[in-house]
Design a protein around this motif. Sequence first.
Motif, PDB file in Angstrom:
ATOM      1  N   ASP A 132       0.827  -1.199   0.000  1.00  0.00           N
ATOM      2  CA  ASP A 132       0.000   0.000   0.000  1.00  0.00           C
ATOM      3  C   ASP A 132       0.872   1.265   0.000  1.00  0.00           C
ATOM      4  O   ASP A 132       0.699   2.174  -0.821  1.00  0.00           O
ATOM      5  CB  ASP A 132      -0.909  -0.029   1.233  1.00  0.00           C
ATOM      6  CG  ASP A 132      -1.894   1.126   1.281  1.00  0.00           C
ATOM      7  OD1 ASP A 132      -1.838   2.017   0.411  1.00  0.00           O
ATOM      8  OD2 ASP A 132      -2.720   1.145   2.212  1.00  0.00           O
ATOM      9  N   THR A 184      -9.297  -4.146  -1.735  1.00  0.00           N
ATOM     10  CA  THR A 184      -9.352  -2.893  -0.995  1.00  0.00           C
ATOM     11  C   THR A 184      -8.340  -1.892  -1.538  1.00  0.00           C
ATOM     12  O   THR A 184      -8.638  -0.697  -1.693  1.00  0.00           O
ATOM     13  CB  THR A 184      -9.099  -3.149   0.498  1.00  0.00           C
ATOM     14  OG1 THR A 184     -10.093  -4.057   0.995  1.00  0.00           O
ATOM     15  CG2 THR A 184      -9.170  -1.860   1.291  1.00  0.00           C
ATOM     16  N   LYS A 188      -8.896   1.772  -3.283  1.00  0.00           N
ATOM     17  CA  LYS A 188      -8.240   2.959  -2.726  1.00  0.00           C
ATOM     18  C   LYS A 188      -7.557   3.783  -3.803  1.00  0.00           C
ATOM     19  O   LYS A 188      -7.579   5.024  -3.769  1.00  0.00           O
ATOM     20  CB  LYS A 188      -7.226   2.530  -1.666  1.00  0.00           C
ATOM     21  CG  LYS A 188      -6.473   3.685  -1.023  1.00  0.00           C
ATOM     22  CD  LYS A 188      -5.532   3.193   0.062  1.00  0.00           C
ATOM     23  CE  LYS A 188      -4.777   4.352   0.715  1.00  0.00           C
ATOM     24  NZ  LYS A 188      -3.881   3.873   1.797  1.00  0.00           N
ATOM     25  N   TYR A 189      -6.945   3.103  -4.776  1.00  0.00           N
ATOM     26  CA  TYR A 189      -6.173   3.809  -5.805  1.00  0.00           C
ATOM     27  C   TYR A 189      -6.858   3.827  -7.171  1.00  0.00           C
ATOM     28  O   TYR A 189      -6.287   4.304  -8.148  1.00  0.00           O
ATOM     29  CB  TYR A 189      -4.787   3.172  -5.936  1.00  0.00           C
ATOM     30  CG  TYR A 189      -3.943   3.365  -4.696  1.00  0.00           C
ATOM     31  CD1 TYR A 189      -3.401   4.607  -4.385  1.00  0.00           C
ATOM     32  CD2 TYR A 189      -3.715   2.313  -3.822  1.00  0.00           C
ATOM     33  CE1 TYR A 189      -2.634   4.789  -3.246  1.00  0.00           C
ATOM     34  CE2 TYR A 189      -2.944   2.488  -2.672  1.00  0.00           C
ATOM     35  CZ  TYR A 189      -2.417   3.732  -2.391  1.00  0.00           C
ATOM     36  OH  TYR A 189      -1.653   3.911  -1.250  1.00  0.00           O
ATOM     37  N   SER A 217     -14.230   0.290  -0.900  1.00  0.00           N
ATOM     38  CA  SER A 217     -12.999   1.030  -0.680  1.00  0.00           C
ATOM     39  C   SER A 217     -12.920   2.245  -1.596  1.00  0.00           C
ATOM     40  O   SER A 217     -12.480   3.334  -1.188  1.00  0.00           O
ATOM     41  CB  SER A 217     -11.787   0.119  -0.914  1.00  0.00           C
ATOM     42  OG  SER A 217     -10.576   0.817  -0.727  1.00  0.00           O
ATOM     43  N   LYS A 220     -15.045   4.986  -0.256  1.00  0.00           N
ATOM     44  CA  LYS A 220     -14.428   5.570   0.940  1.00  0.00           C
ATOM     45  C   LYS A 220     -13.332   6.569   0.584  1.00  0.00           C
ATOM     46  O   LYS A 220     -13.153   7.590   1.271  1.00  0.00           O
ATOM     47  CB  LYS A 220     -13.864   4.454   1.815  1.00  0.00           C
ATOM     48  CG  LYS A 220     -13.156   4.931   3.072  1.00  0.00           C
ATOM     49  CD  LYS A 220     -12.620   3.752   3.869  1.00  0.00           C
ATOM     50  CE  LYS A 220     -11.840   4.221   5.092  1.00  0.00           C
ATOM     51  NZ  LYS A 220     -11.299   3.060   5.857  1.00  0.00           N
ATOM     52  N   HIS A 221     -12.577   6.312  -0.490  1.00  0.00           N
ATOM     53  CA  HIS A 221     -11.424   7.141  -0.847  1.00  0.00           C
ATOM     54  C   HIS A 221     -11.696   8.073  -2.021  1.00  0.00           C
ATOM     55  O   HIS A 221     -10.762   8.661  -2.579  1.00  0.00           O
ATOM     56  CB  HIS A 221     -10.224   6.239  -1.161  1.00  0.00           C
ATOM     57  CG  HIS A 221      -9.701   5.505   0.035  1.00  0.00           C
ATOM     58  ND1 HIS A 221     -10.116   4.227   0.344  1.00  0.00           N
ATOM     59  CD2 HIS A 221      -8.806   5.867   0.998  1.00  0.00           C
ATOM     60  CE1 HIS A 221      -9.485   3.809   1.443  1.00  0.00           C
ATOM     61  NE2 HIS A 221      -8.706   4.795   1.861  1.00  0.00           N
ATOM     62  N   GLN A 223     -12.678   7.357  -5.047  1.00  0.00           N
ATOM     63  CA  GLN A 223     -12.210   6.783  -6.304  1.00  0.00           C
ATOM     64  C   GLN A 223     -13.345   6.024  -6.986  1.00  0.00           C
ATOM     65  O   GLN A 223     -14.442   5.883  -6.430  1.00  0.00           O
ATOM     66  CB  GLN A 223     -11.033   5.828  -6.041  1.00  0.00           C
ATOM     67  CG  GLN A 223      -9.810   6.471  -5.451  1.00  0.00           C
ATOM     68  CD  GLN A 223      -8.971   7.169  -6.519  1.00  0.00           C
ATOM     69  OE1 GLN A 223      -9.308   7.200  -7.695  1.00  0.00           O
ATOM     70  NE2 GLN A 223      -7.861   7.750  -6.077  1.00  0.00           N
TER      71      GLN A 223
END
Length: 412
Positions: A132, A184, A188-189, A217, A220-221, A223
């Motif tokens: 990560d 996840t 995130k990315y 995920s 949440k971020h 993305q």
Amino acid sequence: MPRLKFGAFLAPHHPIGEHPMLQLRSDLAFAQRLDELGFDEFWCGEHHSTGWEVIASPELFLAAAAERTHRIRLGTGVVSLPYHHPFNVAQRMVQLDHMSGGRVIFGSGPGALPSDAYMLGIDPMVQRDRQDEAIGVIKRLFAGERVTHESDWFTLRDARLQLFPLQEDMPFAVASQVSPSGMTLAGKYGAGVLSIGSMSTQGLLALPTQWGFAEDSAAKHGQTVDRKNWRVVMTWHIAETREQARVEAREGLMRWHNEYNVGTLMRPGAVAYKTPDEAVDQTAFVEGAASVIGTPDDLVKAIRDLYQLSGGFGTVIGFAHDWANRENTLKSWDLVARYVIPEVNGLLEGYRTSREYVVEHRESFERAGAAVMSKIMGNEKAAAALQETMRTRTATTGGHTPDLEKAKSELK
């Protein structure tokens, strides 16, 4: 069902025994053949132990593959990020992107083999967090940032790449097996996913849940994730008949399972097969089997079923193995390219529709026959020649030739 892309994942899994130099050359020839057959992607992994998985640097291997191929995209499947300083990974991937003409997909993972991490003195408990952390730094470096980063395992001071990717936005992909960490991270990315766990029955059943981890995920971020960037790995060996596929694959399949999965990796729950036929039956012919050993039609059905089960993905990745000998293995991939890919992607629909239209609209052929016959019967010599031809059957007409006898009777 939308069109899918197709690729291959070469871990590789090679039985011990062949000359390493020739084995690597054979793997490069395999990548070249897939490019010739029109496959979309070729992936290879990073491993440092077990004796069966022998490519230590996917970047180095793919640089050689890039010189032998033209259009197929080349993916690191994967670079084990905790094993490397992120700056060096970024440098190598950028160089590979330029050397391949912008065909690189950057796939990363935490490191699959515990024996690799042990040799490098890396605690398995930190591997996923380090992946990560490294992805975050590498994305910043690719974007041209000057990065200062202090970590318990690497340091960067005003670090900036002097060469950036050839691609404006190099595709990222994250390996996903059993735990939710891969999905996840993808969320995130906003990265793609290479689902390796789908090669097991349990992994297949978990696919819908796994994708949910990525979506949660991503939300949440801030993305987004796209199923078009989801690559699902399947295992197969294809031949003209199921029996032929069984005969070609059974000995190598049993060796792969007994010597590697059971004898080397000692995978929990894995039990050695007693006979080659048992290996085939338990791998491909039990309820919920994750592998296909059979015909192109069998694989088409399995892909369509998997697409429905998972909720949809973008690319089918075939896991390369040595179940069959080299000749039959290459033939298996050839059959996939020639018969499975066009069937799954609807490339033959126009042919079938055209044929059905011709069958169902015979009146156009009847009209053509009448037109031809009217010209023949209007010429005495032509009419006489036709009588002789029809009497002696000296000529064989083409399949598209009108029924002149029927046309003649209708003119009377």
